[in-house]
Design an enzyme around this catalytic site. Structure first.
Site, short mmCIF file in Angstrom:
data_model
loop_
_atom_site.label_atom_id
_atom_site.label_comp_id
_atom_site.label_asym_id
_atom_site.label_seq_id
_atom_site.Cartn_x
_atom_site.Cartn_y
_atom_site.Cartn_z
N HIS A 136 4.14 -12.27 -9.18
CA HIS A 136 5.54 -12.18 -9.54
C HIS A 136 5.62 -12.41 -11.05
CE1 HIS A 136 7.19 -12.75 -5.35
NE2 HIS A 136 6.00 -13.30 -5.19
N HIS A 177 -0.47 -8.48 0.75
CA HIS A 177 -1.17 -7.59 -0.20
C HIS A 177 -1.00 -8.30 -1.54
CE1 HIS A 177 -1.98 -3.28 -1.81
NE2 HIS A 177 -1.92 -4.10 -2.87
N CYS A 200 0.85 -1.20 0.00
CA CYS A 200 0.00 0.00 0.00
C CYS A 200 0.88 1.24 0.00
CB CYS A 200 -0.92 0.02 1.21
SG CYS A 200 -2.39 -1.03 1.04
N ASP A 253 11.06 -6.32 -7.78
CA ASP A 253 11.19 -6.98 -6.49
C ASP A 253 12.53 -6.58 -5.86
OD1 ASP A 253 9.81 -9.81 -5.19
OD2 ASP A 253 11.82 -9.26 -4.51
N THR A 274 4.50 -13.97 1.79
CA THR A 274 5.13 -13.20 2.87
C THR A 274 4.60 -11.77 2.97
OG1 THR A 274 6.97 -12.59 1.42
CG2 THR A 274 7.27 -14.53 2.82
N HIS A 331 -0.33 -9.96 -4.98
CA HIS A 331 0.61 -9.55 -6.03
C HIS A 331 0.95 -10.76 -6.90
CE1 HIS A 331 2.83 -10.80 -2.44
NE2 HIS A 331 3.72 -11.34 -3.27
P1 5GP Z 1 5.59 -13.34 -1.57
O1 5GP Z 1 6.58 -14.10 -0.72
O2 5GP Z 1 4.53 -12.70 -0.68
O3 5GP Z 1 5.01 -14.11 -2.70
O4 5GP Z 1 6.40 -12.17 -2.26
C1 5GP Z 1 6.78 -10.99 -1.61
C2 5GP Z 1 7.90 -10.38 -2.40
O5 5GP Z 1 8.02 -9.02 -2.01
C3 5GP Z 1 9.28 -11.02 -2.14
O6 5GP Z 1 9.79 -11.53 -3.38
C4 5GP Z 1 10.12 -9.88 -1.59
O7 5GP Z 1 11.44 -9.89 -2.08
C5 5GP Z 1 9.37 -8.64 -2.04
N1 5GP Z 1 9.47 -7.50 -1.16
C6 5GP Z 1 9.32 -7.49 0.20
N2 5GP Z 1 9.43 -6.23 0.67
C7 5GP Z 1 9.65 -5.44 -0.41
C8 5GP Z 1 9.86 -4.02 -0.55
O8 5GP Z 1 9.85 -3.24 0.40
N3 5GP Z 1 10.06 -3.56 -1.82
C9 5GP Z 1 10.07 -4.39 -2.91
N4 5GP Z 1 10.28 -3.83 -4.10
N5 5GP Z 1 9.87 -5.72 -2.80
C10 5GP Z 1 9.68 -6.23 -1.57
ZN ZN Z 2 -1.82 -3.26 1.14
#
Ligand code: 5GP
Ligand code: ZN
Length: 116
Positions: A104, A100, A7, A30, A97, A102
């Site tokens: 990839h 919100h 957000c 990322d 993790t 998303h």
């Molecule tokens: P998930 O594990 O939820 O599928 O993916 C979360 C992704 O967000 C991870 O690949 C992590 O590297 C990325 N990420 C976490 N915090 C940040 C941030 O503050 N900025 C950016 N650009 N990516 C982030």
């Molecule tokens: Zn959010």
């Protein structure tokens, strides 16, 4: 959501390397890329995950807008020639993790074995 990282990125309150933005969607690099290209595609509105998002008409409309942005995000990310993977981790067992929703978008190399 006051304490949500994505957000804050969507509002510009936390810096990010944005590659695409419209009224409803933002796409940015990322922080810890797993491939030469690793972009996160995010709706500006907060939904915790894909399951929660798709459970009602408003979320489905937001997902539609996100999908409509995909071709342009792919183009500006240089992935239109050789393809990509689009991945969503939904919930605990998938290892999500950031709570919100998303996608990839990864590419820029041969991506190795398929899981499915
Ligand atoms: P998930 O594990 O939820 O599928 O993916 C979360 C992704 O967000 C991870 O690949 C992590 O590297 C990325 N990420 C976490 N915090 C940040 C941030 O503050 N900025 C950016 N650009 N990516 C982030
Ligand atoms: Zn959010």
């Amino acid at each position: 959501m006051d304490d949500c990282i994505f957000c804050k990125i969507a509002k510009g309150e936390i810096p990010s390397r944005k590659v695409y933005e419209d009224g409803h969607v933002v796409a940015f690099w990322d922080l810890a890329p797993v491939a030469p290209v690793h972009i996160l595609i995010v709706p500006k509105a907060h939904y915790p995950n894909l399951y929660e998002m798709t459970g009602h008409p408003e979320g489905l409309a937001a997902l539609d807008r996100l999908h409509r942005a995909l071709p342009e995000v792919v183009r500006v990310s240089g992935l239109s020639d050789k393809g990509f993977r689009l991945i969503n981790n939904c919930g605990e067992n998938a290892g999500q993790t950031v709570m919100h929703v998303h996608y990839h978008l990864i590419g820029g190399m041969e991506l190795g074995p398929r899981i499915i």
